[in-house]
Design a protein around this motif. Structure first.
Motif, PDB file in Angstrom:
ATOM      1  N   ALA A  24       0.827  -1.213   0.000  1.00 28.68           N
ATOM      2  CA  ALA A  24       0.000   0.000   0.000  1.00 28.68           C
ATOM      3  C   ALA A  24       0.859   1.261   0.000  1.00 28.68           C
ATOM      4  O   ALA A  24       0.568   2.226  -0.720  1.00 28.68           O
ATOM      5  CB  ALA A  24      -0.932  -0.016   1.210  1.00 28.68           C
ATOM      6  N   GLN A  25       1.930   1.252   0.781  1.00 30.51           N
ATOM      7  CA  GLN A  25       2.774   2.438   0.854  1.00 30.51           C
ATOM      8  C   GLN A  25       3.589   2.628  -0.426  1.00 30.51           C
ATOM      9  O   GLN A  25       3.852   3.760  -0.834  1.00 30.51           O
ATOM     10  CB  GLN A  25       3.685   2.350   2.068  1.00 30.51           C
ATOM     11  N   LEU A  26       3.992   1.499  -1.070  1.00 34.82           N
ATOM     12  CA  LEU A  26       4.670   1.634  -2.358  1.00 34.82           C
ATOM     13  C   LEU A  26       3.716   2.178  -3.423  1.00 34.82           C
ATOM     14  O   LEU A  26       4.103   3.008  -4.254  1.00 34.82           O
ATOM     15  CB  LEU A  26       5.235   0.275  -2.788  1.00 34.82           C
ATOM     16  N   ASN A  27       2.463   1.714  -3.388  1.00 32.10           N
ATOM     17  CA  ASN A  27       1.457   2.264  -4.305  1.00 32.10           C
ATOM     18  C   ASN A  27       1.224   3.747  -4.031  1.00 32.10           C
ATOM     19  O   ASN A  27       1.015   4.537  -4.957  1.00 32.10           O
ATOM     20  CB  ASN A  27       0.148   1.489  -4.177  1.00 32.10           C
ATOM     21  N   ARG A  28       1.258   4.126  -2.743  1.00 33.37           N
ATOM     22  CA  ARG A  28       1.078   5.538  -2.393  1.00 33.37           C
ATOM     23  C   ARG A  28       2.241   6.369  -2.908  1.00 33.37           C
ATOM     24  O   ARG A  28       2.060   7.509  -3.335  1.00 33.37           O
ATOM     25  CB  ARG A  28       0.944   5.688  -0.877  1.00 33.37           C
ATOM     26  N   ARG A  29       3.446   5.814  -2.864  1.00 30.13           N
ATOM     27  CA  ARG A  29       4.592   6.527  -3.421  1.00 30.13           C
ATOM     28  C   ARG A  29       4.355   6.859  -4.892  1.00 30.13           C
ATOM     29  O   ARG A  29       4.586   7.985  -5.346  1.00 30.13           O
ATOM     30  CB  ARG A  29       5.855   5.673  -3.299  1.00 30.13           C
ATOM     31  N   ILE A  30       3.887   5.846  -5.619  1.00 29.15           N
ATOM     32  CA  ILE A  30       3.632   6.057  -7.050  1.00 29.15           C
ATOM     33  C   ILE A  30       2.513   7.073  -7.239  1.00 29.15           C
ATOM     34  O   ILE A  30       2.570   7.941  -8.117  1.00 29.15           O
ATOM     35  CB  ILE A  30       3.279   4.711  -7.719  1.00 29.15           C
ATOM     36  N   TYR A  31       1.480   6.973  -6.381  1.00 33.03           N
ATOM     37  CA  TYR A  31       0.353   7.899  -6.518  1.00 33.03           C
ATOM     38  C   TYR A  31       0.787   9.335  -6.243  1.00 33.03           C
ATOM     39  O   TYR A  31       0.350  10.264  -6.922  1.00 33.03           O
ATOM     40  CB  TYR A  31      -0.774   7.500  -5.566  1.00 33.03           C
ATOM     41  N   ILE A  32       1.641   9.516  -5.251  1.00 29.22           N
ATOM     42  CA  ILE A  32       2.135  10.863  -4.950  1.00 29.22           C
ATOM     43  C   ILE A  32       2.904  11.421  -6.142  1.00 29.22           C
ATOM     44  O   ILE A  32       2.726  12.584  -6.535  1.00 29.22           O
ATOM     45  CB  ILE A  32       3.008  10.846  -3.683  1.00 29.22           C
ATOM     46  N   ARG A  33       3.749  10.590  -6.756  1.00 29.69           N
ATOM     47  CA  ARG A  33       4.498  11.038  -7.929  1.00 29.69           C
ATOM     48  C   ARG A  33       3.558  11.369  -9.090  1.00 29.69           C
ATOM     49  O   ARG A  33       3.752  12.346  -9.809  1.00 29.69           O
ATOM     50  CB  ARG A  33       5.509   9.968  -8.354  1.00 29.69           C
ATOM     51  N   ALA A  34       2.520  10.545  -9.244  1.00 31.92           N
ATOM     52  CA  ALA A  34       1.547  10.822 -10.307  1.00 31.92           C
ATOM     53  C   ALA A  34       0.820  12.140 -10.057  1.00 31.92           C
ATOM     54  O   ALA A  34       0.587  12.923 -10.988  1.00 31.92           O
ATOM     55  CB  ALA A  34       0.547   9.665 -10.409  1.00 31.92           C
ATOM     56  N   CYS A  35       0.446  12.399  -8.806  1.00 28.42           N
ATOM     57  CA  CYS A  35      -0.218  13.663  -8.467  1.00 28.42           C
ATOM     58  C   CYS A  35       0.697  14.853  -8.720  1.00 28.42           C
ATOM     59  O   CYS A  35       0.272  15.863  -9.296  1.00 28.42           O
ATOM     60  CB  CYS A  35      -0.674  13.641  -7.008  1.00 28.42           C
ATOM     61  N   MET A  36       1.934  14.749  -8.294  1.00 27.82           N
ATOM     62  CA  MET A  36       2.874  15.852  -8.486  1.00 27.82           C
ATOM     63  C   MET A  36       3.108  16.110  -9.978  1.00 27.82           C
ATOM     64  O   MET A  36       3.204  17.273 -10.405  1.00 27.82           O
ATOM     65  CB  MET A  36       4.196  15.541  -7.784  1.00 27.82           C
ATOM     66  N   TRP A  37       3.197  15.033 -10.764  1.00 23.72           N
ATOM     67  CA  TRP A  37       3.377  15.204 -12.205  1.00 23.72           C
ATOM     68  C   TRP A  37       2.147  15.845 -12.838  1.00 23.72           C
ATOM     69  O   TRP A  37       2.247  16.719 -13.708  1.00 23.72           O
ATOM     70  CB  TRP A  37       3.665  13.841 -12.836  1.00 23.72           C
ATOM     71  N   HIS A  38       0.965  15.438 -12.382  1.00 28.37           N
ATOM     72  CA  HIS A  38      -0.277  16.038 -12.892  1.00 28.37           C
ATOM     73  C   HIS A  38      -0.366  17.516 -12.531  1.00 28.37           C
ATOM     74  O   HIS A  38      -0.700  18.361 -13.377  1.00 28.37           O
ATOM     75  CB  HIS A  38      -1.478  15.281 -12.319  1.00 28.37           C
ATOM     76  N   GLU A  39      -0.089  17.844 -11.282  1.00 30.15           N
ATOM     77  CA  GLU A  39      -0.196  19.241 -10.862  1.00 30.15           C
ATOM     78  C   GLU A  39       0.844  20.108 -11.575  1.00 30.15           C
ATOM     79  O   GLU A  39       0.575  21.266 -11.909  1.00 30.15           O
ATOM     80  CB  GLU A  39      -0.016  19.346  -9.348  1.00 30.15           C
ATOM     81  N   LEU A  40       2.024  19.545 -11.813  1.00 30.18           N
ATOM     82  CA  LEU A  40       3.074  20.304 -12.493  1.00 30.18           C
ATOM     83  C   LEU A  40       2.743  20.494 -13.965  1.00 30.18           C
ATOM     84  O   LEU A  40       2.799  21.616 -14.485  1.00 30.18           O
ATOM     85  CB  LEU A  40       4.411  19.571 -12.348  1.00 30.18           C
ATOM     86  N   ARG A  41       2.374  19.391 -14.631  1.00 29.27           N
ATOM     87  CA  ARG A  41       2.206  19.434 -16.080  1.00 29.27           C
ATOM     88  C   ARG A  41       0.866  20.004 -16.510  1.00 29.27           C
ATOM     89  O   ARG A  41       0.780  20.752 -17.488  1.00 29.27           O
ATOM     90  CB  ARG A  41       2.349  18.013 -16.640  1.00 29.27           C
ATOM     91  N   VAL A  42      -0.195  19.672 -15.779  1.00 26.96           N
ATOM     92  CA  VAL A  42      -1.539  20.070 -16.185  1.00 26.96           C
ATOM     93  C   VAL A  42      -1.969  21.372 -15.525  1.00 26.96           C
ATOM     94  O   VAL A  42      -2.345  22.335 -16.199  1.00 26.96           O
ATOM     95  CB  VAL A  42      -2.552  18.946 -15.866  1.00 26.96           C
ATOM     96  N   VAL A  43      -1.913  21.422 -14.193  1.00 25.81           N
ATOM     97  CA  VAL A  43      -2.486  22.565 -13.473  1.00 25.81           C
ATOM     98  C   VAL A  43      -1.549  23.761 -13.499  1.00 25.81           C
ATOM     99  O   VAL A  43      -1.896  24.826 -14.016  1.00 25.81           O
ATOM    100  CB  VAL A  43      -2.838  22.167 -12.025  1.00 25.81           C
ATOM    101  N   LEU A  44      -0.355  23.605 -12.946  1.00 22.88           N
ATOM    102  CA  LEU A  44       0.564  24.740 -12.854  1.00 22.88           C
ATOM    103  C   LEU A  44       0.942  25.262 -14.231  1.00 22.88           C
ATOM    104  O   LEU A  44       0.863  26.472 -14.488  1.00 22.88           O
ATOM    105  CB  LEU A  44       1.816  24.332 -12.079  1.00 22.88           C
ATOM    106  N   HIS A  45       1.346  24.384 -15.113  1.00 18.54           N
ATOM    107  CA  HIS A  45       1.843  24.815 -16.425  1.00 18.54           C
ATOM    108  C   HIS A  45       0.766  25.561 -17.205  1.00 18.54           C
ATOM    109  O   HIS A  45       1.037  26.608 -17.810  1.00 18.54           O
ATOM    110  CB  HIS A  45       2.319  23.598 -17.224  1.00 18.54           C
ATOM    111  N   ASN A  46      -0.457  25.037 -17.220  1.00 17.69           N
ATOM    112  CA  ASN A  46      -1.529  25.690 -17.974  1.00 17.69           C
ATOM    113  C   ASN A  46      -1.967  26.999 -17.338  1.00 17.69           C
ATOM    114  O   ASN A  46      -2.139  28.004 -18.020  1.00 17.69           O
ATOM    115  CB  ASN A  46      -2.728  24.742 -18.108  1.00 17.69           C
ATOM    116  N   ARG A  47      -2.151  26.987 -16.034  1.00 12.97           N
ATOM    117  CA  ARG A  47      -2.663  28.193 -15.367  1.00 12.97           C
ATOM    118  C   ARG A  47      -1.645  29.327 -15.399  1.00 12.97           C
ATOM    119  O   ARG A  47      -2.005  30.478 -15.651  1.00 12.97           O
ATOM    120  CB  ARG A  47      -3.053  27.874 -13.922  1.00 12.97           C
TER     121      ARG A  47
END
Length: 667
Positions: free
Chosen positions: A604-627
């Motif tokens: 579960a914690q390894l999956n959470r690590r991946i999920y955190i990285r996915a969230c950070m990549w989404h916020e960086l590439r989609v939210v921050l970059h576009n806004r």
């Protein structure tokens, strides 16, 4: 109870200079101080900057005289209707130019209007109390009574404030709030079928019946649908369909010892709803717990004894927060956000609705495609952004401070007139100035007509001169000049020179009024458009900074420790199985269960690590970059377009004046 004080939590002590970002939250206190405090936006506990002293509006104790004048008297509805016409968003004040427009609908002589304005304010803006006193003075003037503050105070003490006769239907559109017009254009209708009543009142996180896209409970199977992270995240032309939420001040409610400010939240998800600041805090707290690895701006803080300036800045900060949340590609579909925007009684909804505050990663997982879409150099990309954030935050803070100062000066320019014209009309207008025929006095008066290069151009003097009369008051004074100096000449009404001058003065007054309206309109556009866009950009970078802080703190896990414990337990299990002493089977089962539990936790914690990285990549590439790029580019385009339109309107106004006075008789 809902209104009970929130328990004190250990927010952020000892967290200064974390990762080079300076002091910030450690447990996300939305009421905490931010690293910036421009003295303009209420993000710290410091008091608002004191306005310049106004002797006419302050008593020796520093309390508003107009508050004492109105006291607790019942204000007639026409007062509120007139003030709403010039302040539809409920900011609490308006400009002198807007007040002048309202008073002109009373059809009183210009001299009386000028006197009333002078009595209530000597600043570019007037509060709602000053506005109400001005209307009471209008009513007194219309009935032929003494126009004085003392008379208004006497009537207020008897709870008999007079009603003025105003023709508000003839009010020019220039006094209408620009932001309200823009909001109305962007939200022409509210279709009841689109209201956000689709969330489930029992479980707002249930995707079977809740708002589409809301996170499912942790036991729900993975849907296998399209990946938000792997895709673009935003549809083509997303900036054209930005949802709009408006926050208005409704005023104070509650008893004397429990007074609180109430806000009206207007959106396309339902009818307008009333919300307390504590309910904004509750919403923020829920969202930050469920989406700790998403970009979400902080809230402006609470303050004991807030002034009108603080409340207005906090209202704008709350509006920026909501507009950000409803346009975030993930958070916008949250069930509690939908309830906040649509439920009539949010307090009752909270009492009867079980709310799950599990982290977003509990009910979601990243599939193989999404995991492979995360770049291997994500940490380097994040570090690049992280390194720039301190300077970006500092520079955008400076930009907001300077922009607000410039807008305030332009707002003052909306009611200021050139020093050149002031020198011309004051000796004629003010009866207290003795007339002297001496050469020195005459030269001092005529010096106003000098075309010496030392006198600044008309446009420059309007914007920069310190010794100026208010342009709106100057307009009224020109009209008073014609009233006082009637007939204009000893020859009577048949004098062409005098009649031409009279008509010319009236034309100048009309164009000065137009100039004041243009600057007033443009100032409101800058305040509600450009300035809010700049502050939203600043808020975005501060939100990104806080996201990095949460990532640093909340991404810590126990995987390595658990792996060592599993290895130790496995060795112990093997030794117990080999020895096979009495009762070894039960002990071996317990050790096997412990190993299984730890391995499940590791997974579960390894999956959470991946999920955190996915969230950070989404916020960086989609939210921050576009806004940070698209929305600011649109704001710059709108600024350039509006400034061009404004400059053309100003030029047309003065060209029209030049043409109108060209044929005035001079001989």
């Amino acid at each position: 109870m809902f209104n009970a004080p929130r328990p004190v939590r250990p927010y952020g002590s000892g967290s200064t200079n974390l990762n080079g970002f300076g002091g910030s939250f450690v447990d996300e206190n939305p009421l905490a101080s931010s690293v910036y405090d421009d003295g303009l936006d209420p993000w710290s506990a410091a008091p608002s900057p004191s306005p310049p002293p106004a002797p006419a509006a302050q008593n020796p104790n520093g309390q508003s005289l107009f508050k004492a004048v109105i006291s607790d008297a019942v204000v007639p509805p026409i007062y509120h209707k007139a003030f709403a016409a010039v302040d539809p968003t409920g900011s609490g004040d308006t400009t002198v130019n807007a007040l002048s427009r309202i008073l002109q609908t009373s059809l009183l002589p210009a001299a009386t209007v000028d006197k009333i304005i002078s009595l209530v304010s000597n600043k570019p803006r007037v509060s709602h109390l000053e506005f109400f006193v001005a209307l009471a003075l209008v009513a007194l003037a219309q009935t032929g009574k003494d126009v004085s503050i003392e008379q208004v105070a006497a009537l207020a003490s008897q709870n008999t404030l007079p009603e003025p006769n105003l023709h508000l239907d003839s009010l020019p559109s220039s006094t209408t709030n620009v932001a309200a017009l823009q909001f109305a254009r962007q939200n022409p209708t509210r279709d009841a079928s689109n209201r956000a009543a689709s969330y489930n009142s029992e479980d707002p996180w249930n995707t079977a019946r809740a708002v589409p896209g809301v996170t499912a409970p942790s036991d729900a199977p993975f849907s296998g649908g399209p990946s938000v992270v792997a895709g673009s995240g935003l549809p083509d032309g997303w900036w054209k369909n930005q949802a709009k939420v408006q926050v208005n001040l409704l005023g104070l409610q509650g008893f004397i010892l429990n007074r609180y400010t109430v806000y009206e939240v207007v959106s396309d998800r339902g009818t307008p709803v009333s919300r307390r600041y504590s309910e904004f805090v509750f919403l923020w707290d829920c969202l930050i717990r469920r989406y700790p690895f998403r970009l979400l701006p902080t809230l402006p803080p609470k303050r004991i004894g807030p002034d009108e300036h603080f409340l207005e800045q906090r209202r704008r900060g709350l509006a920026r927060f909501l507009n950000y949340a409803v346009n975030h590609p993930i958070i916008r579909d949250d069930g509690i956000l939908a309830a906040f925007l649509a439920e009539n009684s949010f307090e009752q909804w909270r009492k009867h609705t079980p709310i799950i505050l599990d982290e977003e990663s509990t009910g979601k997982r990243i599939d193989r495609v999404e995991e492979m879409s995360i770049p291997s150099d994500l940490d380097d990309k994040l570090q690049t952004v992280r390194a720039k954030l301190p300077q970006l935050t500092e520079q955008w803070q400076k930009i907001c401070i300077l922009a607000e100062r410039i807008i305030k000066r332009r707002e003052a320019a909306a009611v200021r007139g050139p020093q050149l014209l002031r020198r011309v009309y004051l000796p004629t207008h003010l009866p207290t100035m003795p007339f002297s025929s001496s050469t020195s006095d005459a030269s001092s008066v005529l010096s106003g007509f000098s075309f010496s290069p030392s006198i600044p151009p008309l446009s420059d003097s309007i914007l920069s001169s310190d010794d100026q009369a208010d342009l709106s008051r100057l307009t009224t004074s020109f009209r008073v000049l014609n009233e006082v100096n009637n007939p204009m000449c000893w020859k009577g009404d048949g004098c062409e020179l005098a009649n031409g001058l009279k008509q010319g003065i009236e034309t100048v007054a009309q164009h000065l009024q137009t100039q004041a309206d243009l600057v007033d309109q443009r100032t409101r556009g800058l305040q509600h458009g450009t300035l809010e866009s700049l502050k939203a950009q600043r808020d975005l970078y501060i939100a990104m900074r806080d996201l990095f802080l949460r990532q640093t703190r909340l991404s810590i896990d126990q995987v390595e420790r658990l792996k060592k414990r599993v290895e130790s337990t496995q060795a112990k299990h093997k030794s117990v199985s080999d020895a096979q002493k009495d009762g070894w089977a039960d002990e071996a089962d317990k050790l096997a269960q412990s190993i299984e539990k730890d391995q499940a936790t590791i997974t579960a914690q390894l999956n959470r690590r991946i999920y955190i990285r996915a969230c950070m990549w989404h916020e960086l590439r989609v939210v921050l970059h576009n806004r940070e790029h698209t929305l600011m580019a649109l704001a710059i385009q709108a600024f350039a377009r509006d400034e061009r339109i404004f400059a053309q309107a100003v030029a047309n106004n003065w060209e029209s004046l030049e043409a109108a006075v060209e044929d005035m008789s001079v001989a």
